[in-house]
Motif scaffolding. Structure first.
Motif, mmCIF file in Angstrom:
data_model
loop_
_atom_site.group_PDB
_atom_site.id
_atom_site.type_symbol
_atom_site.label_atom_id
_atom_site.label_comp_id
_atom_site.label_asym_id
_atom_site.label_seq_id
_atom_site.Cartn_x
_atom_site.Cartn_y
_atom_site.Cartn_z
ATOM 1 N N UNK A 26 0.887 -0.998 0.052
ATOM 2 C CA UNK A 26 0.019 0.196 0.112
ATOM 3 C C UNK A 26 0.779 1.340 0.009
ATOM 4 N N UNK A 27 2.054 1.279 0.744
ATOM 5 C CA UNK A 27 2.883 2.422 0.808
ATOM 6 C C UNK A 27 3.527 2.635 -0.507
ATOM 7 N N UNK A 28 3.741 1.723 -1.056
ATOM 8 C CA UNK A 28 4.582 1.427 -2.524
ATOM 9 C C UNK A 28 3.406 2.304 -3.474
ATOM 10 N N UNK A 29 2.366 1.793 -3.480
ATOM 11 C CA UNK A 29 1.333 2.404 -4.587
ATOM 12 C C UNK A 29 1.085 4.027 -4.199
ATOM 13 N N UNK A 30 0.782 4.189 -2.761
ATOM 14 C CA UNK A 30 0.775 5.650 -2.647
ATOM 15 C C UNK A 30 1.856 6.434 -2.945
ATOM 16 N N UNK A 31 2.905 6.045 -2.813
ATOM 17 C CA UNK A 31 4.212 6.888 -3.151
ATOM 18 C C UNK A 31 4.294 6.923 -4.532
ATOM 19 N N UNK A 32 3.955 5.902 -5.568
ATOM 20 C CA UNK A 32 3.750 5.957 -6.962
ATOM 21 C C UNK A 32 2.675 6.863 -7.312
#
Length: 330
Positions: A197-203
């Motif tokens: 989820x953190x990876x998706x929000x960063x992207x």
């Protein structure tokens, strides 16, 4: 992205404000918890608070905040509002009081708590309802992952084989002490879900896609809007990411492992807010996917695979498998 950011901040602020209000209403104190007074080395085992939070998060999450949010995103920005208001004022309140009532009443499960306050007849009705609910949820959370595992493995390892494996795991996780499998494996998978989820929000912030904003209107953007109105279909699609009665069957598991009532807000209220944040992130990512590819795709796993591999590469693909397979099984 402005609406998404405001909604993300609202969930965080809701934890520190409305969550604190709920805590004040319940009134946790320093009495000994069931983990200390009824310790049996099986279900009642004191665990670190961070681990309890991770287990609670994974217990209530499953596929709900991912698949539900993706399908709910088809309804437009109203889905963001439902995730935010549902999580803060409904889902987190429900989970907090369900967990705290269990904690205050010796770690009892939902039917026993209901029977304590509403009588034997209501308790028996709740027992029957809970068994039916568990069978339905268990069936879905066995069949889905087993089918996906069958596609990823040699033909000799078919769906039936994986169903047997999943059921064997269920039995082991149920019979063994909570710290043997659940306490060791669940936090790892929870961290994987959060990392994804953190990876998706960063992207999302890196790509900064032109997502629809609240001031663009709350109209139903679903291509089949006539047959699928916002009420009640959107609220059914995004259930676990906003409120779910299923969560009340899970909270007592962790109520039996907490060493202080004061950990209730971060564990119960906090896990639901975290689930809401995950749901919001996936709703935004799915909105981007739909704007780029159209809304014809109805298989949420395909969308998850496309987003994670496209934005996070090979690591994202592995995390997608963990999320789509491990989360519902656990």
């Amino acid at each position: 992205m402005i609406t998404f950011t405001l909604c993300l901040l609202a969930l965080i602020v809701g934890y520190f404000t409305y969550g604190r209000l709920m805590e004040r209403i319940f009134g946790p104190d320093d009495r000994k918890t069931p983990a200390l007074t009824k310790a049996d080395g099986v279900d009642y085992i004191p665990l670190p608070t961070w681990k309890i939070f991770m287990i609670q998060f994974l217990n209530i999450a499953g596929l709900g905040p991912i698949f539900g949010a993706i399908m709910g995103a088809k309804f437009g920005t109203s889905s963001y509002l439902w995730i935010v208001f549902g999580s803060i004022f409904a889902g987190a309140v429900h989970d907090y009081f369900a967990g705290m009532l269990s904690l205050r009443n010796g770690g009892e499960s939902l039917p026993e708590i209901v029977g304590r306050y509403l009588g034997l007849t209501t308790k028996q009705v709740m027992r029957g309802f809970t068994v039916i609910l568990m069978i339905l949820v268990g069936s879905v959370f066995v069949a889905g992952p087993a089918g996906l595992l069958a596609k990823l493995t040699p033909e000799s390892l078919d769906t039936t084989f994986w169903i047997i494996v999943v059921f064997a795991y269920y039995i082991l996780a149920t019979l063994l002490p909570v710290d043997k499998i659940i306490g060791k494996i669940y936090p790892v998978f929870a961290i994987a879900l959060l990392f994804m989820a953190v990876g998706i929000v960063v992207m999302l912030y890196v790509h900064h896609p032109a997502l629809p904003e609240l001031w663009d209107g709350l109209q139903n953007t679903n291509p089949d809007a006539a047959a699928l109105p916002v009420f009640p279909i959107m609220f059914v699609s995004i259930a676990c990411g906003a409120i779910s009665g299923f969560h009340a069957t899970q909270s007592p598991l962790m109520a039996r492992c907490m060493t202080s009532e004061r950990y209730g807000r971060p564990v119960f209220y906090g896990a639901m807010i975290t689930e809401g944040i995950v749901a919001l992130i996936w709703a935004a990512a799915a909105t981007y996917f739909f704007h780029e590819n159209g809304m014809e795709e109805n298989n949420a796993s395909v969308i998850v695979d496309s987003i994670t591999k496209g934005w996070l590469g090979a690591v994202g693909g592995v995390l997608a498998i963990l999320g789509v397979i491990a989360a519902p099984i656990t």
